[in-house]
Motif scaffolding. Structure first.
Motif, PDB file in Angstrom:
ATOM      1  N   CYS A  34       0.902  -1.287  -0.128  1.00  0.00           N
ATOM      2  CA  CYS A  34      -0.010  -0.220   0.075  1.00  0.00           C
ATOM      3  C   CYS A  34       0.886   1.253   0.275  1.00  0.00           C
ATOM      4  O   CYS A  34       0.407   2.333  -0.299  1.00  0.00           O
ATOM      5  N   GLY A  35       2.139   1.159   0.417  1.00  0.00           N
ATOM      6  CA  GLY A  35       2.960   2.292   0.278  1.00  0.00           C
ATOM      7  C   GLY A  35       2.976   3.476   1.737  1.00  0.00           C
ATOM      8  O   GLY A  35       3.309   4.195   1.646  1.00  0.00           O
ATOM      9  N   THR A  36       2.050   2.980   2.458  1.00  0.00           N
ATOM     10  CA  THR A  36       1.977   3.514   3.714  1.00  0.00           C
ATOM     11  C   THR A  36       3.741   4.127   4.293  1.00  0.00           C
ATOM     12  O   THR A  36       3.684   4.974   4.918  1.00  0.00           O
ATOM     13  N   CYS A  37       4.290   2.754   4.403  1.00  0.00           N
ATOM     14  CA  CYS A  37       5.401   2.930   5.060  1.00  0.00           C
ATOM     15  C   CYS A  37       6.373   4.151   4.321  1.00  0.00           C
ATOM     16  O   CYS A  37       6.851   4.745   5.122  1.00  0.00           O
ATOM     17  N   SER A  38       6.287   3.853   3.024  1.00  0.00           N
ATOM     18  CA  SER A  38       7.181   4.829   2.193  1.00  0.00           C
ATOM     19  C   SER A  38       6.713   6.399   2.580  1.00  0.00           C
ATOM     20  O   SER A  38       7.441   7.216   2.475  1.00  0.00           O
ATOM     21  N   GLY A  39       5.336   6.467   2.298  1.00  0.00           N
ATOM     22  CA  GLY A  39       4.819   7.810   2.632  1.00  0.00           C
ATOM     23  C   GLY A  39       5.082   8.402   3.958  1.00  0.00           C
ATOM     24  O   GLY A  39       5.034   9.556   4.063  1.00  0.00           O
ATOM     25  N   THR A  40       5.121   7.493   4.772  1.00  0.00           N
ATOM     26  CA  THR A  40       5.339   7.948   6.129  1.00  0.00           C
ATOM     27  C   THR A  40       6.859   8.209   6.458  1.00  0.00           C
ATOM     28  O   THR A  40       7.135   9.109   7.499  1.00  0.00           O
ATOM     29  N   GLU A  84       2.483   2.534  11.519  1.00  0.00           N
ATOM     30  CA  GLU A  84       1.356   3.135  10.698  1.00  0.00           C
ATOM     31  C   GLU A  84       0.924   1.755   9.663  1.00  0.00           C
ATOM     32  O   GLU A  84       0.087   1.888   9.219  1.00  0.00           O
TER      33      GLU A  84
ATOM     34  N   ARG B 466      -1.564   4.230  -0.429  1.00  0.00           N
ATOM     35  CA  ARG B 466      -2.512   4.501   0.814  1.00  0.00           C
ATOM     36  C   ARG B 466      -1.782   6.024   1.569  1.00  0.00           C
ATOM     37  O   ARG B 466      -0.654   5.804   1.641  1.00  0.00           O
ATOM     38  N   VAL B 467      -2.681   6.889   1.483  1.00  0.00           N
ATOM     39  CA  VAL B 467      -1.992   8.216   2.021  1.00  0.00           C
ATOM     40  C   VAL B 467      -1.497   7.928   3.360  1.00  0.00           C
ATOM     41  O   VAL B 467      -2.120   7.492   4.525  1.00  0.00           O
ATOM     42  N   ALA B 468      -0.324   8.578   3.542  1.00  0.00           N
ATOM     43  CA  ALA B 468       0.494   8.557   4.936  1.00  0.00           C
ATOM     44  C   ALA B 468      -0.203   9.467   5.773  1.00  0.00           C
ATOM     45  O   ALA B 468      -0.452   9.271   7.050  1.00  0.00           O
ATOM     46  N   GLU B 469      -0.276  10.691   5.307  1.00  0.00           N
ATOM     47  CA  GLU B 469      -0.764  11.889   6.296  1.00  0.00           C
ATOM     48  C   GLU B 469      -1.579  12.929   5.469  1.00  0.00           C
ATOM     49  O   GLU B 469      -1.303  13.140   4.207  1.00  0.00           O
ATOM     50  N   ARG B 486       0.421  13.446   1.649  1.00  0.00           N
ATOM     51  CA  ARG B 486       1.810  12.769   1.525  1.00  0.00           C
ATOM     52  C   ARG B 486       1.445  11.457   1.177  1.00  0.00           C
ATOM     53  O   ARG B 486       0.857  10.606   2.085  1.00  0.00           O
ATOM     54  N   VAL B 487       1.999  10.858   0.033  1.00  0.00           N
ATOM     55  CA  VAL B 487       1.614   9.320  -0.497  1.00  0.00           C
ATOM     56  C   VAL B 487       2.766   8.955  -1.304  1.00  0.00           C
ATOM     57  O   VAL B 487       3.614   9.875  -2.031  1.00  0.00           O
TER      58      VAL B 487
ATOM     59  N   LYS C 195       8.038  13.030  14.639  1.00  0.00           N
ATOM     60  CA  LYS C 195       8.457  12.825  13.502  1.00  0.00           C
ATOM     61  C   LYS C 195      10.050  12.472  14.022  1.00  0.00           C
ATOM     62  O   LYS C 195      10.356  13.500  14.714  1.00  0.00           O
TER      63      LYS C 195
END
Ligand SMILES: Cc1cc2nc3c(=O)[nH]c(=O)nc-3n(C[C@H](O)[C@H](O)[C@H](O)COP(=O)(O)OP(=O)(O)OC[C@H]3O[C@@H](n4cnc5c(N)ncnc54)[C@H](O)[C@@H]3O)c2cc1C
Ligand code: SF4
Ligand code: SF4
Ligand code: SF4
Ligand code: SF4
Ligand code: SF4
Ligand code: SF4
Lengths: 189, 665, 302
Positions: A34-40, A84, B466-469, B486-487, C195
């Motif tokens: 899903c890419g949540t890791c990379s986005g976070t 996340e 999936r959007v992170a934030e 941010r995605v 963060k």
């Protein structure tokens, strides 16, 4: 031009299979990409592979691609991705394992300061039981890129003036106890 | 022992091959030969498919020709074919409860690989059954009559469709809805995917039909408070909450609303999810059914303080429909079966703080946007953000509160399609750039993939990630005054920052907040996710484990309107079939109290999970209602004086079965 | 053996060097709270994130030695103020509990080294001790002076609230805000609380590390914070030490004090400038001197 294809014989399926058996790596197979890791991740924008791609490559057994990447070394172990991830994949632990394996198999990017720092740090801790911030940084810089020292000179001076930089080399008393910590651990083949 | 009581016992044993399923692992011939040597066995055979017609005829023949009076079939699970073999015995004139099945497939051949050991196990199990069947007694199935009336709980599209179907078959239906109007979630939508039919156009005719139907008693603003009895005769008590309006007198002219001392609407309008305001006296929406106003006792000055000019009363003086003295009332009804259609609630996105819902005003849920795009909604169909702008860029985030170990694990099934629908409508209304952030696009359904293609071709951006934030912090001048997603765009491999004027969260579907209370009250079960549990996931998706209670629609799990309607129709058909049959056959494996032995300790009474045990004060003995007893055996094991017995599980039957298993061959 | 103090204290390497002000303010604060803490004798480096990158087992063994030493003292609570130490110690406890082969290695090592077997030592973070053991109510009562009109952003850094900790909620932590408010500080709603500051990155890939800290500082400024409050020596160092460089690179007028939570609390409880290590800050010195009472003789450093 460079060939952009992967033949299936390049994939090490046995390695991929074993990988998920290691502590912290068990949920890798649940990843839904899903890419949540990379986005976070605060550092993904500097990485050559995004954390999600690392997971996909491990799953498919492309061992060298991941072990040679800078990504695993840029990971600052902040655990943001692991918290996340909707599938509770411990990406941070997977990164740790890949770092260890990259060092063991000598596949990490040479002269890249982070793995160099890791080794200097561990050597010092094993020998003395404590690390002395100044000496670790000094030795890391000498072994990777001495120019780093120049850029840090000013900060160093400031710190020294405020009593925050010690040149003492710390050491614990019962140093003999540390000899029983294996130099290279057995968990990585 | 009771040999004499059973007369001359003549047992027939039948070992099934199940094609290769059993015969490959178990030496069926050897088992049959062994069975023939057991005491009381007159005949033992093996056959390729016992459940086939010739297989069943074999049993029937033996009963007639060899005077077999006990039958043991070693085959598959009794849940599959017990019924079949009991039927065969019955046709040959034998009491069906003289049949005992042995499961040598699921319990043996399918779970073992070693032929020899599996054969030994089959022999052991057959021996146990032979010893047990020896003691079987003839039993009678009891029939209970079925009241033809049906109760439907919940007036969403599922409840409406089920109620109309049952009513059209000529049976009386009670439809109980908690809110002031029927319609459920569907009434809130503008259009429905994938055809973009106007939701009101297809729903409101059905709502009116419910109201007008002579066979339907519609109770809105009402709730079921207790359920007693069992299949065929459920006694149900319904609480009717006061709406402070006499439903029989109100004609829906709405003059009272205009007259209310509150000149401006001031209270959050629930139907519009707080996107607009209403007065203390209101109607949820223009097509509400019944078209009767309600007074909110929390808001109305008269009901709160008793000190209002009551200008509403004046407006309604001729009809006199307003009644501040109205109290809640209770209705008691008897119905033969119940259809539960209580629907769902949407996921509360505050649980995912990274998306800023509740913090940033321009973050919405899909349900709120359904109201925004609706011509009769709070903005008359204009898509404008809470700060009054027409958005130039809109992002829709999918799987919010679905497919997530931290919230809900399941896929909510309708939110991909809902998002495609809203992307299309938003683009149509505003011309904005629309971004859909998805993990997987799930568009399986008639006409769904085609609709996806349509939206792709309309130029909606599909960002796979999936959007992170969501943040309001601009890192670039183009992001000033915007929300930023941010995605990782996993299609292109970039981490992207996308500035948006409006963010829409495609919230998942969850069980109703009171699903567990409803489940307990009606004596049904929930699956792990909290939705109501069906009797069989493939073959019985509307019946439940409680006879005479059916489920339909979203309360059973996420599904779209077509699937909801199909399930509601199916549940209605089951209820109609039950009523038309007129009776229900009960399994005779019930427990009974041997009165002379009961010491009157009452231990069993609270233990029965089906409330089947009562205590007869006059006799000081426990009594078990056979109709309610499900044969679970709890009380039998619990009774300290051993005075509860159970048909088909009598002590001698069980003990000889155990002896049989343990007597190692 | 001497009578055991309730709280043991594991400084970790940073609190003896760049983070010395954290140690000073922590000890002062706990002294003022009449909850004396005792330093763990002959502790060794926790291994931090770095050792885990080289060997998981060895990293666990390093942590195990500290936990075994703690057990020898008889104290149940081991305060680890550095986020990395806190996480590493707790993570190794989890590894030992969850994986029998790691537990075996650990037992063997402790036996060879002549150390006791692990017991249920609780690794604590000062933030969580202040919140749970002291409590908001008592902190409010004990506050003797308040910083009027100063707005601060609370910053946790990454590791304290992550999977192995019990410091606060991992998504929306609020306890630090509550503590700060209790001692009279105004807090801004800072969204980047958890963060990452990049940890050792400022030393290795310098520009990337500095950029992360720039983002953290800039956002705090944008929200109107005049200072940031940290609970980790590495965060404090990264945010504090590179502001001059950031000013030069970006032209932004950033000069913001980066405090430790224990400095703010300690000051509210009556601690003084020097014993709280406030004189060791690099950035925002003017504001610090303006806010916190400065004694004349404290002007000479080191
Ligand atoms: C934003 C959104 C958009 C959608 N768009 C579409 C679409 O375009 N096309 C499509 O096919 N599907 C769509 N769906 C799915 C659709 O909403 C459902 O399939 C459908 O509403 C299910 O109907 P239902 O009657 O089972 O449940 P509901 O609509 O939830 O109705 C349940 C009813 O029961 C009542 N009730 C609840 N508990 C009790 C109780 N204890 N006692 C009495 N009454 C009770 C409730 O008040 C309600 O009236 C959408 C879903 C969402 C969230
Ligand atoms: S967040 Fe988790 S599920 Fe998503 S891509 Fe990363 S590892 Fe896979
Ligand atoms: S733990 Fe590593 S990969 Fe994960 S978010 Fe932090 S830096 Fe990125
Ligand atoms: S009593 Fe007063 S407040 Fe209540 S509905 Fe009538 S006019 Fe409105
Ligand atoms: S239907 Fe689509 S948006 Fe909804 S949970 Fe499933 S995949 Fe996610
Ligand atoms: S537990 Fe047994 S003895 Fe007691 S009341 Fe029930 S049946 Fe009678
Ligand atoms: S057997 Fe079970 S269901 Fe029947 S009366 Fe006893 S406890 Fe109740």
């Amino acid at each position: 031009m460079e060939r952009q294809i992967r033949y299936q014989r390049e994939a090490d399926l046995e390695w991929a299979h074993q990988f998920t058996k290691h502590p912290g790596c068990e949920r890798l197979l649940s990843c839904i990409q899903c890419g949540t890791c990379s986005g976070t991740c605060p550092l993904s924008i500097y990485m050559d592979l995004t954390p999600r791609q690392v997971i996909a490559l491990v799953r498919e057994g492309f061992r060298e691609d991941v072990l040679r990447s800078q990504t695993i070394w840029l990971c600052a172990s902040c655990y943001a991705c692991s918290v996340e991830c909707p599938q509770k994949v411990s990406i941070t632990d997977i990164m740790y394992r890949l770092k260890r394996e990259a060092i063991r198999s000598n596949l990490y990017p040479k002269r890249f300061p982070i793995p160099v720092l890791a080794r200097e740090f561990c050597d010092m801790v094993r020998q003395r039981g404590r690390n002395s911030e100044f000496w670790v940084v000094f030795r890391m810089a000498m072994r990777s890129n001495p120019k780093i020292l120049l850029s840090m000179a000013r900060t160093g001076w400031e710190l020294w003036r405020k009593g925050r930089l010690s040149l003492r080399r710390e050491r614990i008393q019962r140093i003999n106890e540390l000899q029983y910590i294996p130099a290279t651990s057995k968990e990585v083949d | 022992m009771s040999e004499k009581k059973n007369g001359q016992v003549r047992i027939g044993v039948y070992i099934c091959h199940c094609g290769a399923n059993i015969a490959d692992t178990v030496d069926v011939k050897a088992v049959a030969e062994y069975a023939a040597t057991l005491p009381g066995v007159v005949i033992a055979r093996d056959y390729k498919y016992m459940c086939s017609d010739p297989g069943q005829e074999l049993i029937q023949q033996d009963i007639e020709e060899h005077q077999i009076n006990r039958v043991v079939v070693a085959a598959c699970s009794p849940s599959l074919h017990e019924h079949t073999f009991r039927g065969a015995a019955e046709r040959a004139g034998l009491n069906p409860f003289f049949v005992q099945m042995v499961n040598i497939r699921e319990h043996d051949s399918w779970v073992h690989t070693e032929r020899e050991a599996a054969t030994v196990k089959a022999k052991d199990l057959v021996r146990a059954a032979v010893q047990r069947v020896y003691f079987h007694k003839p039993l009678e199935k009891r029939r209970v009559p079925i009241h033809p009336e049906v109760l439907v709980v919940g007036g969403g599209i599922a409840g409406i469709h089920a109620a109309l179907t049952v009513a059209n078959s000529g049976k009386k239906v009670y439809l109980v809805e908690r809110e002031a109007t029927i319609g459920g979630h569907m009434a809130q939508y503008d259009k429905t995917f994938p055809t973009l039919d106007c939701a009101a156009c297809i729903l409101t005719p059905k709502m009116s039909a419910v109201k007008a139907h002579p066979n339907i008693v519609l109770w809105t603003y009402s709730e079921v408070v207790s359920v007693d009895g069992s299949v065929g005769d459920y006694k149900v008590v319904v609480k009717r909450k006061p709406r402070y309006i006499r439903e029989d007198l109100c004609v829906g002219c709405l003059q009272c609303i205009d007259a209310c001392v509150f000149k401006e609407p001031k209270f959050d309008d629930e139907f519009n999810l707080g996107l607009s305001k209403r007065k203390p006296i209101y109607i949820p929406f223009p097509q509400a059914t019944p078209k009767v106003v309600v007074i909110d006792p929390e808001a109305c000055i008269q009901l709160r303080t008793g000190k209002c000019k009551r200008s509403c009363l004046e407006a309604c003086v001729e009809r006199g429909a307003i009644d501040f003295e109205q109290k809640e009332t209770y209705e008691e009804i008897h119905v033969g079966s119940i259809i539960i259609a209580t629907g769902f609630k949407t996921f509360d996105p505050r649980r995912l703080p990274q998306y800023g819902y509740g913090r940033y005003p321009n973050v919405y849920t899909t349900l709120e946007v359904e109201r925004l795009v609706n011509a009769s909604g709070p903005t008359s169909g204009q898509v404008i953000t809470r700060d009054g702008r027409v958005p130039k860029s809109v992002g829709i985030i999918l799987c919010v509160g679905s497919r997530d170990e931290n919230t809900n694990r399941w896929c909510s099934r309708v939110c991909c399609m809902t998002s495609l629908k809203l992307a299309h409508l938003i683009k149509e209304h505003t011309g904005a750039e629309v971004y859909i952030f998805y993990i997987d696009m799930r568009a399986a359904g008639k006409g769904y993939e085609e609709f996806y293609q349509r939206v792709l071709n309309e130029g909606v951006h599909f960002v796979r990630g999936r959007v992170a934030e969501i943040t309001d912090w601009a890192l670039d001048p183009s992001e000033e005054g915007k929300l930023v997603a941010r995605v990782e765009d996993t299609n292109t491999g970039f981490v992207r920052r996308i500035p948006l004027d409006m963010v829409v969260l495609a919230v998942g579907l969850e069980p109703q907040f009171d699903a567990h209370e409803v489940q307990r009250m009606f004596g049904i079960s929930c699956s792990l996710d909290g939705f109501f549990l069906e009797k069989h996931p493939k073959l019985a998706p509307a019946p439940t484990y409680t006879d005479g209670i059916f489920i339909a629609g979203l309360c059973h799990g996420p599904k779209d309107i077509p699937d909801t309607v199909m399930q509601a129709g199916y549940a209605a058909a089951e209820a109609i079939a039950l009523a038309d049959t007129g009776y229900f056959e009960l399994e005779p494996n019930t427990a009974y109290v041997v009165e002379e032995e009961c010491s009157g300790c009452k231990s069993c009474v609270p233990l029965c999970p089906y409330q089947a045990i009562t205590f007869k004060e006059d006799k000081q003995k426990a009594f078990i209602n056979e109709v309610l007893c499900k044969g679970c055996g709890t009380c039998v094991a619990a009774c300290p004086s051993g005075s509860i017995r159970q048909n088909l599980f009598e002590d001698e039957e069980i003990f000889s079965e155990i002896e049989g298993v343990l007597a190692y061959a | 053996m001497e009578p055991s103090a309730r709280y043991l204290y594991y400084p970790g390497c940073s609190l003896k060097g760049t983070g010395i002000a954290y140690e000073e303010s922590l000890l002062t604060t706990f002294r003022l709270l009449e909850m004396p803490v005792k330093e763990l004798p002959d502790w060794n480096c926790c291994g931090a994130t770095t050792y885990m990158s080289v060997s998981e087992t060895s990293a666990t063994l390093l942590a195990a030695r500290n936990l075994a030493l703690a057990r020898q003292t008889g104290s149940k609570d081991l305060i680890a103020p550095c986020n990395a130490c806190y996480l590493t110690l707790r993570k190794s406890q989890r590894l030992v509990a969850d994986y029998p082969q790691i537990a075996q290695e650990t037992e063997r090592f402790l036996e060879q080294a002549g150390l006791p077997r692990l017991d249920s030592v609780r690794v604590r973070h000062p933030l969580e001790v202040l919140y749970n053991d002291v409590g908001i109510q008592r902190l409010r009562e004990l506050t003797v002076r308040r910083l009027q009109g100063v707005r601060m952003a609370s910053y946790y850094g990454c590791q304290a609230v992550r999977p192995y900790g019990e410091v606060d909620d991992p998504h929306e932590p609020t306890r630090m805000d509550e503590i700060l408010r209790a001692v009279g500080v105004e807090v801004v709603g800072y969204n980047l609380k958890t963060k990452c500051c990049g940890g050792p990155l400022t030393g290795t890939i310098h520009d990337v590390g500095v950029r992360l800290n720039y983002i953290l500082l800039k956002e705090a400024m944008r929200l109107g914070a005049q200072a940031m409050v940290t609970i980790c020596p590495l965060c404090q160092f990264n945010l504090d030490a590179y502001q001059a460089e950031i000013r030069k690179q970006t032209g932004e007028p950033i000069d913001m004090p980066i405090l430790y939570l224990t400095q703010v609390v300690g000051w509210a409880l009556g601690g003084d400038y020097r014993e709280l290590g406030l004189h060791r800050a690099i950035s925002g010195r003017k504001l610090l001197e303006q806010w916190f009472t400065v004694r004349k003789e404290a002007e000479t450093y080191v």
